[in-house]
Write a protein that holds these residues in place. Structure first.
Motif, PDB file in Angstrom:
ATOM      1  N   ASP A 111      49.259  46.283  30.019  1.00 12.16           N
ATOM      2  CA  ASP A 111      48.281  45.264  29.594  1.00 12.16           C
ATOM      3  C   ASP A 111      48.829  43.858  29.803  1.00 12.16           C
ATOM      4  O   ASP A 111      48.106  42.940  30.181  1.00 12.16           O
ATOM      5  CB  ASP A 111      47.931  45.459  28.115  1.00 12.16           C
ATOM      6  CG  ASP A 111      47.070  46.704  27.921  1.00 12.16           C
ATOM      7  OD1 ASP A 111      46.443  47.132  28.909  1.00 12.16           O
ATOM      8  OD2 ASP A 111      47.051  47.247  26.801  1.00 12.16           O
ATOM      9  N   CYS A 112      50.108  43.725  29.526  1.00 13.14           N
ATOM     10  CA  CYS A 112      50.756  42.413  29.666  1.00 13.14           C
ATOM     11  C   CYS A 112      50.673  41.941  31.126  1.00 13.14           C
ATOM     12  O   CYS A 112      50.362  40.781  31.417  1.00 13.14           O
ATOM     13  CB  CYS A 112      52.205  42.542  29.212  1.00 13.14           C
ATOM     14  SG  CYS A 112      53.077  40.993  29.133  1.00 13.14           S
ATOM     15  N   LYS A 113      50.918  42.874  32.042  1.00 12.09           N
ATOM     16  CA  LYS A 113      50.869  42.530  33.469  1.00 12.09           C
ATOM     17  C   LYS A 113      49.431  42.242  33.907  1.00 12.09           C
ATOM     18  O   LYS A 113      49.198  41.343  34.724  1.00 12.09           O
ATOM     19  CB  LYS A 113      51.434  43.678  34.303  1.00 12.09           C
ATOM     20  CG  LYS A 113      52.941  43.819  34.199  1.00 12.09           C
ATOM     21  CD  LYS A 113      53.371  45.021  35.013  1.00 12.09           C
ATOM     22  CE  LYS A 113      54.850  45.262  34.945  1.00 12.09           C
ATOM     23  NZ  LYS A 113      55.249  46.446  35.691  1.00 12.09           N
ATOM     24  N   ARG A 114      48.483  43.011  33.367  1.00 14.95           N
ATOM     25  CA  ARG A 114      47.070  42.772  33.739  1.00 14.95           C
ATOM     26  C   ARG A 114      46.655  41.363  33.359  1.00 14.95           C
ATOM     27  O   ARG A 114      45.985  40.665  34.102  1.00 14.95           O
ATOM     28  CB  ARG A 114      46.155  43.782  33.062  1.00 14.95           C
ATOM     29  CG  ARG A 114      46.177  45.097  33.786  1.00 14.95           C
ATOM     30  CD  ARG A 114      44.853  45.864  33.640  1.00 14.95           C
ATOM     31  NE  ARG A 114      45.016  47.149  34.286  1.00 14.95           N
ATOM     32  CZ  ARG A 114      45.187  48.301  33.650  1.00 14.95           C
ATOM     33  NH1 ARG A 114      45.155  48.336  32.334  1.00 14.95           N
ATOM     34  NH2 ARG A 114      45.365  49.412  34.324  1.00 14.95           N
ATOM     35  N   LYS A 115      47.100  40.953  32.164  1.00 12.03           N
ATOM     36  CA  LYS A 115      46.785  39.594  31.696  1.00 12.03           C
ATOM     37  C   LYS A 115      47.382  38.570  32.662  1.00 12.03           C
ATOM     38  O   LYS A 115      46.745  37.590  33.023  1.00 12.03           O
ATOM     39  CB  LYS A 115      47.429  39.346  30.320  1.00 12.03           C
ATOM     40  CG  LYS A 115      46.524  39.582  29.133  1.00 12.03           C
ATOM     41  CD  LYS A 115      47.321  39.225  27.868  1.00 12.03           C
ATOM     42  CE  LYS A 115      46.799  39.993  26.683  1.00 12.03           C
ATOM     43  NZ  LYS A 115      46.045  39.229  25.765  1.00 12.03           N
ATOM     44  N   LEU A 116      48.630  38.828  33.041  1.00 14.20           N
ATOM     45  CA  LEU A 116      49.297  37.886  33.938  1.00 14.20           C
ATOM     46  C   LEU A 116      48.547  37.802  35.271  1.00 14.20           C
ATOM     47  O   LEU A 116      48.293  36.705  35.788  1.00 14.20           O
ATOM     48  CB  LEU A 116      50.756  38.307  34.188  1.00 14.20           C
ATOM     49  CG  LEU A 116      51.504  37.460  35.214  1.00 14.20           C
ATOM     50  CD1 LEU A 116      51.629  36.006  34.762  1.00 14.20           C
ATOM     51  CD2 LEU A 116      52.892  38.024  35.503  1.00 14.20           C
ATOM     52  N   ALA A 117      48.184  38.984  35.825  1.00 10.75           N
ATOM     53  CA  ALA A 117      47.484  38.992  37.115  1.00 10.75           C
ATOM     54  C   ALA A 117      46.175  38.207  37.009  1.00 10.75           C
ATOM     55  O   ALA A 117      45.836  37.421  37.908  1.00 10.75           O
ATOM     56  CB  ALA A 117      47.219  40.433  37.548  1.00 10.75           C
ATOM     57  N   ALA A 118      45.459  38.384  35.907  1.00 11.50           N
ATOM     58  CA  ALA A 118      44.178  37.680  35.736  1.00 11.50           C
ATOM     59  C   ALA A 118      44.410  36.162  35.696  1.00 11.50           C
ATOM     60  O   ALA A 118      43.702  35.385  36.360  1.00 11.50           O
ATOM     61  CB  ALA A 118      43.498  38.151  34.461  1.00 11.50           C
ATOM     62  N   ASN A 119      45.424  35.740  34.939  1.00 12.92           N
ATOM     63  CA  ASN A 119      45.685  34.300  34.826  1.00 12.92           C
ATOM     64  C   ASN A 119      46.197  33.708  36.141  1.00 12.92           C
ATOM     65  O   ASN A 119      45.860  32.593  36.513  1.00 12.92           O
ATOM     66  CB  ASN A 119      46.691  34.033  33.705  1.00 12.92           C
ATOM     67  CG  ASN A 119      46.084  34.335  32.350  1.00 12.92           C
ATOM     68  OD1 ASN A 119      44.871  34.420  32.215  1.00 12.92           O
ATOM     69  ND2 ASN A 119      46.915  34.523  31.341  1.00 12.92           N
ATOM     70  N   ASN A 160      45.499  34.865  39.143  1.00 13.18           N
ATOM     71  CA  ASN A 160      44.355  34.787  40.060  1.00 13.18           C
ATOM     72  C   ASN A 160      43.464  33.595  39.731  1.00 13.18           C
ATOM     73  O   ASN A 160      42.981  32.910  40.630  1.00 13.18           O
ATOM     74  CB  ASN A 160      43.550  36.078  40.014  1.00 13.18           C
ATOM     75  CG  ASN A 160      44.186  37.152  40.901  1.00 13.18           C
ATOM     76  OD1 ASN A 160      44.808  36.845  41.913  1.00 13.18           O
ATOM     77  ND2 ASN A 160      44.051  38.400  40.505  1.00 13.18           N
ATOM     78  N   LYS A 161      43.289  33.335  38.432  1.00 10.10           N
ATOM     79  CA  LYS A 161      42.463  32.198  38.027  1.00 10.10           C
ATOM     80  C   LYS A 161      43.114  30.883  38.489  1.00 10.10           C
ATOM     81  O   LYS A 161      42.459  29.985  39.010  1.00 10.10           O
ATOM     82  CB  LYS A 161      42.331  32.213  36.494  1.00 10.10           C
ATOM     83  CG  LYS A 161      41.159  31.434  35.992  1.00 10.10           C
ATOM     84  CD  LYS A 161      40.900  31.791  34.543  1.00 10.10           C
ATOM     85  CE  LYS A 161      40.650  30.522  33.767  1.00 10.10           C
ATOM     86  NZ  LYS A 161      40.833  30.643  32.356  1.00 10.10           N
ATOM     87  N   HIS A 162      44.427  30.832  38.321  1.00 11.08           N
ATOM     88  CA  HIS A 162      45.157  29.618  38.708  1.00 11.08           C
ATOM     89  C   HIS A 162      45.097  29.396  40.229  1.00 11.08           C
ATOM     90  O   HIS A 162      44.968  28.265  40.696  1.00 11.08           O
ATOM     91  CB  HIS A 162      46.616  29.767  38.254  1.00 11.08           C
ATOM     92  CG  HIS A 162      47.459  28.580  38.563  1.00 11.08           C
ATOM     93  ND1 HIS A 162      47.550  27.481  37.734  1.00 11.08           N
ATOM     94  CD2 HIS A 162      48.230  28.296  39.639  1.00 11.08           C
ATOM     95  CE1 HIS A 162      48.344  26.587  38.274  1.00 11.08           C
ATOM     96  NE2 HIS A 162      48.777  27.050  39.430  1.00 11.08           N
ATOM     97  N   LEU A 163      45.189  30.489  40.982  1.00 12.24           N
ATOM     98  CA  LEU A 163      45.258  30.359  42.444  1.00 12.24           C
ATOM     99  C   LEU A 163      43.882  30.209  43.098  1.00 12.24           C
ATOM    100  O   LEU A 163      43.797  29.840  44.270  1.00 12.24           O
ATOM    101  CB  LEU A 163      45.977  31.576  43.046  1.00 12.24           C
ATOM    102  CG  LEU A 163      47.469  31.689  42.710  1.00 12.24           C
ATOM    103  CD1 LEU A 163      48.033  32.991  43.279  1.00 12.24           C
ATOM    104  CD2 LEU A 163      48.252  30.502  43.262  1.00 12.24           C
TER     105      LEU A 163
END
Ligand code: SF4
Length: 265
Positions: A204-212, A214-217
């Protein structure tokens, strides 16, 4: 109507391809004459390269810091934004300046100062080495959101955390380091707290990171896609940048040649 040149040609920054400014090779050669070989082979990055390429230890690996110095000194840059791993290279460039200026009794080359970036070291998805395309431990900025998530899900975490119920230590986890860059302060606090008591799992921690991430990029990717549609425009920006960079490079080289006693016909 506003033409693209008015919109796109960057005025404050000069963006160019290194090899479009051949003066850099000339300065590289001249600087290599005042650079002791021992200094080059003592650099930690050289030792690392030798470890990575034991069967191909060539001049390119040894002389690379001299080329990097030429890249900086040619434009008389006084400040260079760097990560911590690049500080020895910058110190090396400063030594090259002192050596050149002392040897030719001049002050034309400028000692550059390091400006350490906000996040001075970013590790790759292996959590061990710095993020690098050549080590294939990178997250491609231009990748799709799905590819980015795949890479993030492969990231190393706290090695002591084997089971979901094991408490973790975010201080030694690179996923957490990247959260500190790309997630909100509230999320970072929450992960820091929940990881230590196994309230959040690494998936879950990694999923959150990937989402953030992707949003940043997202805006960068959108801009890239726009630029990709017009390669001629990109080429023109780079050629314009090279033209402007060469004006500065030629002036420096005139001074360098005069300092070492070279005269052009
Ligand atoms: S929960 Fe997050 S911070 Fe904690 S070990 Fe797993 S990936 Fe790292």
């Amino acid at each position: 109507m506003i033409g693209w040149q008015q919109v796109w040609i960057p005025k404050d920054s000069i963006i160019f391809v290194q090899s479009h400014v051949p003066e850099v090779m000339e300065l590289h050669t001249i600087l290599s004459m005042v650079t002791p070989l021992g200094k080059l082979t003592a650099l930690p990055t050289f030792k690392e390269k030798v470890r990575d390429n034991p069967d191909n230890v060539n001049y390119g690996l040894v002389g690379y810091p001299v080329l990097m110095s030429a890249d900086i000194l040619l434009y008389k840059a006084d400040t260079v934004p760097v990560g911590t791993d690049q500080i020895p290279h910058l110190e090396f460039a400063r030594e090259v300046v002192r050596s050149f200026n002392h040897h030719f009794q001049t002050d034309i080359l400028v000692e550059p100062q390091a400006k350490v970036t906000e996040i001075p070291k970013v590790l790759g998805i292996d959590g061990v080495r710095k993020m690098s395309k050549s080590l294939n431990n990178h997250i491609e900025l231009a990748a799709t959101p799905e590819e980015t998530e795949k890479r993030v899900m492969k990231m190393m975490t706290d090695p002591q955390r084997i089971k979901r119920t094991d408490p973790g230590n975010p201080d030694i986890c690179n996923v957490y380091t990247l959260h500190k860059i790309f997630s909100s302060s509230g999320e970072v606090e929450e992960i820091n707290r929940d990881c230590r008591v196994a309230e959040i799992g690494c998936v879950d921690c990694k999923r959150k990171l990937a989402a953030n991430l992707n949003k940043h990029l997202e805006p960068f990717r959108a801009k890239r896609a726009e630029l990709e549609k017009d390669p001629d425009m990109v080429r023109d920006i780079l050629l314009d940048g090279a033209k402007r960079a060469r004006v500065i490079a030629s002036e420096t080289m005139e001074e360098v040649r005069a300092a070492i006693g070279f005269f052009r016909s």
